[in-house]
Design a protein around this motif. Structure first.
Motif, short mmCIF file in Angstrom:
data_model
loop_
_atom_site.label_atom_id
_atom_site.label_comp_id
_atom_site.label_asym_id
_atom_site.label_seq_id
_atom_site.Cartn_x
_atom_site.Cartn_y
_atom_site.Cartn_z
N LYS A 130 -6.77 -4.06 -8.12
CA LYS A 130 -7.84 -3.96 -7.12
C LYS A 130 -8.18 -5.35 -6.63
O LYS A 130 -8.37 -6.26 -7.44
CB LYS A 130 -9.07 -3.33 -7.78
N ARG B 122 4.50 2.99 -11.85
CA ARG B 122 3.86 2.21 -10.78
C ARG B 122 2.58 1.55 -11.28
O ARG B 122 1.80 2.17 -12.01
CB ARG B 122 3.54 3.11 -9.57
N TYR B 123 2.34 0.33 -10.84
CA TYR B 123 1.16 -0.42 -11.28
C TYR B 123 0.34 -0.89 -10.08
O TYR B 123 0.91 -1.37 -9.09
CB TYR B 123 1.59 -1.61 -12.15
N TYR B 124 -0.96 -0.73 -10.23
CA TYR B 124 -1.86 -1.07 -9.13
C TYR B 124 -2.92 -2.06 -9.59
O TYR B 124 -3.29 -2.08 -10.76
CB TYR B 124 -2.53 0.21 -8.60
N TYR C 296 -7.31 -1.22 -3.34
CA TYR C 296 -6.25 -1.15 -4.34
C TYR C 296 -4.91 -1.47 -3.69
O TYR C 296 -4.71 -1.16 -2.51
CB TYR C 296 -6.19 0.24 -4.96
N TYR C 297 -4.01 -2.05 -4.45
CA TYR C 297 -2.66 -2.32 -3.94
C TYR C 297 -1.62 -2.22 -5.04
O TYR C 297 -1.93 -2.34 -6.23
CB TYR C 297 -2.60 -3.68 -3.23
N LEU C 298 -0.39 -1.98 -4.63
CA LEU C 298 0.74 -1.83 -5.55
C LEU C 298 1.25 -3.21 -5.93
O LEU C 298 1.54 -4.03 -5.04
CB LEU C 298 1.84 -1.02 -4.86
N THR C 299 1.38 -3.47 -7.23
CA THR C 299 1.89 -4.78 -7.65
C THR C 299 3.37 -4.71 -8.03
O THR C 299 4.15 -5.54 -7.63
CB THR C 299 1.11 -5.34 -8.86
N SER D 50 -2.46 4.15 -3.68
CA SER D 50 -3.44 3.06 -3.55
C SER D 50 -4.53 3.44 -2.54
O SER D 50 -5.72 3.17 -2.77
CB SER D 50 -2.76 1.74 -3.17
N GLU E 238 0.83 -1.21 0.00
CA GLU E 238 0.00 0.00 0.00
C GLU E 238 0.86 1.26 0.00
O GLU E 238 1.98 1.26 0.51
CB GLU E 238 -0.92 0.01 1.22
N THR F 90 -1.87 -10.02 -0.16
CA THR F 90 -2.98 -9.11 0.11
C THR F 90 -4.01 -9.75 1.04
O THR F 90 -5.14 -9.28 1.14
CB THR F 90 -3.68 -8.70 -1.20
N LYS G 255 2.81 -9.12 -3.16
CA LYS G 255 1.41 -9.38 -3.54
C LYS G 255 0.66 -10.14 -2.45
O LYS G 255 -0.35 -10.77 -2.70
CB LYS G 255 1.30 -10.13 -4.87
#
Ligand code: ACO
Length: 448
Positions: free
Chosen positions: A447, A443-445, A432-435, A54, A50, A424, A422
């Motif tokens: 859900k 940055r890629y997120y 939402y979270y950061l992958t 996110s 997070e 979660t 990852k």
């Protein structure tokens, strides 16, 4: 437009937290230092999946869904944050993904930054926009999002994390008394972030406390003057039902309210009773500096203030005590606590708000509450925020694990080319979270 203000609110905070009494023990400080000395119960923090983006995505999506707001109805979005992820690209542009996907790219506003004050700047921008001739009839949206982390040492237990989303428009149950507000802005080095390679601030803890109280005095004085000029009668603390403060830690909130009680005695407000005059009168001869340093004054004023503190301040302390300092979101999370605790009995009440950002910028302003009509009613806001449930379903970390995480985040700060674990499992559906962050820092997120 009439009664412009906050129509709807949502809060999101990481479900990961550490109990302050466990941290006291682990840090080897005297028992009670964090829980009684700082007045904090628990501290929230972002795990490695997070961040402020996110959390902002989660809060905004949840607000739009739960109040059934079509993303096309948003005409301005302002973000307040002091957590730097990019020196140029605003957090607001990350949040645009939600709106672009619905075909709405016509949304004004960017980020506002000055320590914990950015959320208030963002809020004023939205309220002013709705009150202005450039308003196009759509809603404003304010997002305050921060992750407060400190280096190991005395400031670390005053960290915290969270995000607030607030919908702005006319005929609001939480209306601004726009004419009554006073600011105090000056140059100070009490808390700042000059080291761009580190997420941690440089902080002069003692100075920051004095700066906060000085700004509070100055804003209150200015507020009273403006009120009296416009209303033709004196303003005192008796004219407000609740006081909500930016809350770096609860002890400072206790001291702040006591300071306002002393200010009323010093300015000889007609509402001050004899016993308060007797107990605090002798301190009115102290000069400014002395009065900020006097332990006797601090003790006497906190004692005089206690009954009113319990009534007018305590209902707005729940979330800051449970989460810690959320920087720009702190004041609004405190206000959310008041709505949560008193939602059914707030009709007609006036709430004083004090916003402080180190460096320094501060404003005191007031809100007038009415019950409102669903979905924009105080009771519905309380129901949707669902604070009790969110607090109850958190995952507590052991201190060793917390410190380990802080090291991981230190090493990762400003970095590229990494994947998060990852993991979660602790996140609620819809979060939402950061992958990953790729080789070009993008940055890629996802859900959950
Ligand atoms: N039991 C009960 N109380 C205790 C105990 C104990 N065992 N031990 C200490 N205390 C009390 C102290 O008496 C003190 O209370 P007081 O303020 O009423 O005197 C309080 O706990 C804190 O103890 P200190 O020794 O003063 O704390 P320290 O200097 O170690 O750190 C500080 C506190 C300065 C707030 C630090 O956490 C910090 O720098 N935080 C970040 C800065 C901050 O939040 N500033 C606020 C405005 S700026 C902003 O919003 C970021």
């Amino acid at each position: 437009p009439q009664n412009v203000g906050i129509l709807a609110m949502e809060i999101y905070f990481p479900p990961t937290c550490i109990q302050q009494d466990i941290l006291e023990n682990f840090d080897g400080v005297s028992k009670g230092k964090y829980t009684i000395g700082l007045g904090q119960d628990c501290m929230a923090f972002c795990s490695e999946v997070e961040d402020v983006i996110s959390m902002g995505l989660t809060a905004v999506t949840s607000l739009l869904e739960k109040y059934e707001i079509d993303p096309k109805q948003i005409g301005r979005m302002e973000v307040g944050s002091e957590t730097v992820i990019d020196k140029s690209k605003s957090i607001k542009t990350f949040l645009m993904k939600i709106f672009e996907d619905c075909g709405n790219t016509d949304i004004e506003g960017v980020d506002s930054t000055n320590a914990c004050y950015g959320g208030t700047a963002a809020l004023f921008n939205c309220v002013n926009w709705v009150e202005s001739s450039s308003w196009d009839g759509r809603y404003g949206l304010v997002v305050s999002t921060d992750s407060a982390v400190y280096a190991e040492g005395p400031a670390r237990p005053t960290g915290g994390a969270g995000a607030m989303a607030m919908l702005i428009g006319p005929d609001a149950p939480i209306a601004f008394e726009s004419k009554f507000r006073a600011s105090h802005m000056a140059h100070a080095y009490d808390f700042y972030k000059p080291d761009l390679a580190s997420e941690y601030p440089v902080v002069d803890g003692k100075l920051s406390q004095t700066c906060y109280l000085m700004a509070l005095d100055s804003c209150y004085k200015g507020y009273c003057q403006k009120y009296e000029k416009l209303q033709g009668n004196q303003f005192s603390m008796a004219d407000a039902d609740y006081f909500v403060f930016h809350s770096p830690y609860n002890k400072l909130v206790q001291k702040s309210f006591a300071r306002l009680v002393f200010d009323d005695v010093a300015r000889n407000a007609s509402s001050v009773d004899e016993s308060a005059k007797e107990k605090l009168g002798p301190f009115t001869s102290l000069d400014g500096d002395e009065s900020y340093q006097s332990r006797d004054l601090e003790k006497a004023s906190q004692q005089v203030a206690k009954p009113d503190y319990d009534k007018k301040v305590q209902p707005g302390t729940l979330i800051p005590k449970q989460l810690g300092n959320m920087y720009t979101a702190s004041l609004y999370a405190a206000f959310a606590s008041l709505i949560h605790n008193k939602s059914s009995s707030l009709e007609g009440k006036r709430v004083m708000m004090f916003s402080y950002g180190s460096g320094l910028t501060a404003t005191m302003f007031s809100l007038r509450l009415t019950e409102g009509k669903a979905p924009f009613s105080l009771q519905n806001i309380a129901k949707i925020m669902n604070i009790e449930h969110k607090l109850k379903t958190r995952t507590e970390f052991e201190p060793e694990k917390f410190v380990e995480l802080m090291h991981v985040m230190e090493n990762r700060y400003g970095g590229k080319d990494y994947k998060t674990s990852k993991d979660t499992g602790h996140l609620a559906p819809g979060t939402y979270y950061l992958t990953h962050v790729d080789s070009k820092y993008r940055r890629y997120y996802a859900k959950k």
